[in-house]
Design an enzyme around this catalytic site. Sequence first.
Site, PDB file in Angstrom:
ATOM      1  N   LYS A   8     -14.217   1.826   9.290  1.00  0.00           N
ATOM      2  CA  LYS A   8     -13.066   2.473   9.929  1.00  0.00           C
ATOM      3  C   LYS A   8     -13.430   2.974  11.326  1.00  0.00           C
ATOM      4  CE  LYS A   8      -9.539   3.147   8.137  1.00  0.00           C
ATOM      5  NZ  LYS A   8      -8.295   2.343   8.109  1.00  0.00           N
ATOM      6  N   TYR A  30      -8.868  -2.243   4.112  1.00  0.00           N
ATOM      7  CA  TYR A  30      -9.798  -2.406   2.989  1.00  0.00           C
ATOM      8  C   TYR A  30     -10.118  -0.991   2.526  1.00  0.00           C
ATOM      9  CZ  TYR A  30     -13.989  -3.910   0.410  1.00  0.00           C
ATOM     10  OH  TYR A  30     -14.928  -4.164  -0.561  1.00  0.00           O
ATOM     11  N   THR A  31      -9.716  -0.632   1.315  1.00  0.00           N
ATOM     12  CA  THR A  31      -9.853   0.756   0.863  1.00  0.00           C
ATOM     13  C   THR A  31     -10.734   0.932  -0.367  1.00  0.00           C
ATOM     14  OG1 THR A  31      -7.814   0.561  -0.450  1.00  0.00           O
ATOM     15  CG2 THR A  31      -7.599   1.401   1.811  1.00  0.00           C
ATOM     16  N   TYR A  45     -17.525   2.076   4.068  1.00  0.00           N
ATOM     17  CA  TYR A  45     -16.103   2.211   4.361  1.00  0.00           C
ATOM     18  C   TYR A  45     -15.890   3.042   5.622  1.00  0.00           C
ATOM     19  CZ  TYR A  45     -11.365   4.086   4.029  1.00  0.00           C
ATOM     20  OH  TYR A  45     -10.087   4.477   4.321  1.00  0.00           O
ATOM     21  N   THR A  55      -9.573   7.719   8.860  1.00  0.00           N
ATOM     22  CA  THR A  55     -10.002   8.540   7.736  1.00  0.00           C
ATOM     23  C   THR A  55     -10.986   9.638   8.125  1.00  0.00           C
ATOM     24  OG1 THR A  55     -11.237   8.422   5.630  1.00  0.00           O
ATOM     25  CG2 THR A  55     -11.810   6.827   7.304  1.00  0.00           C
ATOM     26  N   ASP A  75      -3.149 -12.101   7.353  1.00  0.00           N
ATOM     27  CA  ASP A  75      -4.371 -11.719   6.661  1.00  0.00           C
ATOM     28  C   ASP A  75      -5.301 -11.006   7.627  1.00  0.00           C
ATOM     29  OD1 ASP A  75      -6.666 -11.469   5.166  1.00  0.00           O
ATOM     30  OD2 ASP A  75      -6.519 -13.488   4.309  1.00  0.00           O
ATOM     31  N   LEU A  76      -5.658  -9.759   7.321  1.00  0.00           N
ATOM     32  CA  LEU A  76      -6.515  -8.996   8.218  1.00  0.00           C
ATOM     33  C   LEU A  76      -7.925  -9.553   8.288  1.00  0.00           C
ATOM     34  CD1 LEU A  76      -4.082  -7.033   7.895  1.00  0.00           C
ATOM     35  CD2 LEU A  76      -5.727  -5.171   8.168  1.00  0.00           C
ATOM     36  N   GLY A 105       0.815  -1.217   0.000  1.00  0.00           N
ATOM     37  CA  GLY A 105       0.000   0.000   0.000  1.00  0.00           C
ATOM     38  C   GLY A 105       0.839   1.252   0.000  1.00  0.00           C
ATOM     39  N   TRP A 134      -7.498  12.033   1.705  1.00  0.00           N
ATOM     40  CA  TRP A 134      -6.991  12.137   0.333  1.00  0.00           C
ATOM     41  C   TRP A 134      -5.523  11.720   0.226  1.00  0.00           C
ATOM     42  CZ3 TRP A 134      -9.186  17.158  -2.329  1.00  0.00           C
ATOM     43  CH2 TRP A 134     -10.581  17.218  -2.139  1.00  0.00           C
TER      44      TRP A 134
END
Length: 310
Positions: free
Chosen positions: A152, A84-85, A148, A124, A59-60, A37, A173
């Site tokens: 988070k 996870y985005t 999403y 985020t 693995d998350l 990432g 961003w």
Amino acid sequence: MVSRQRGLVAPIAGARRCWRAVGGQGVTGLLVFGKTGQVARELQRLDPGARFLSRAEADLFDPAACAEAIRAHAPRAVINAAAYTAVDRAEGEEALATTINGAAPAAMAAACAGLGVPFVQISTDYVFDGSGETPWHVGDPVAPLNAYGRSKLVGEAGVRAAGGAYAVLRTSWVVSAHGSNFIKTMLRLGKERETLTIVADQIGGPTPAADIAAACVHMTETLGSEPEKRGTYHFSGAPDVSWAGFAREIFAQAGINCAVRDIPTSAYPTPAARPLNSRLDCATLETVFGLSRPDWRRGLTDILKDLGET
């Protein structure tokens, strides 16, 4: 945001400047979740001696395995740079997104608390509803508009509940020279077309992944000796700008003659609603950790050089 794809992107020299500014020398024994990432890639440049765990290694989707990996490595500090985005896809995969972005960080934080080591979780601005025009303060009410953001937010709550020396770092961003991203899309489309229509009513601070990486490492170092500085913080690039304004600066610096026509978000519907106001008040981070907002325009210059565009 261009009427085709939402962008992500950032710089490397920007991180070096930030790193020198805080006097960092790297954290021996740093464990990082994530390897490919944007922030993870910048952490590798910043601290190549750290241990980076790929999805195959941790693995998350298996929070218990993530916690066990921390106990097995017995690190001095942990940064979670994996997530996870896929914002739009999360609308149909909220359970999966919540496991990865919610349960996994909570398990990591609990393992770190048990070992007495600092843990930094990247979050985020999407935890807010994006209303108004005032920058969001850390303590403002949260109300995510999409799956999403909700996933988070679950992660934030789990990290706080674990206690220990933690930091939740909300950012916005994220930008870098890696992977598919807004800058690369603009460079490609700007060379192909005379005009692009881009969203102009979403306002936020593009944040170089390199500077996020430097901030995370500095925070782990500080929390190691001053755990009382645990908490939630905001970190975004300055000055605040629209996606359209961001694109104009990309074209200006890259010397691309492409006009930008402003459009509202309503003209570019997406499965997941985006907040219009992504401005973040970052004063607390500067007061507590001495980290000020990075200038994304300078970071953009670094990215363009890294991509061979200047």
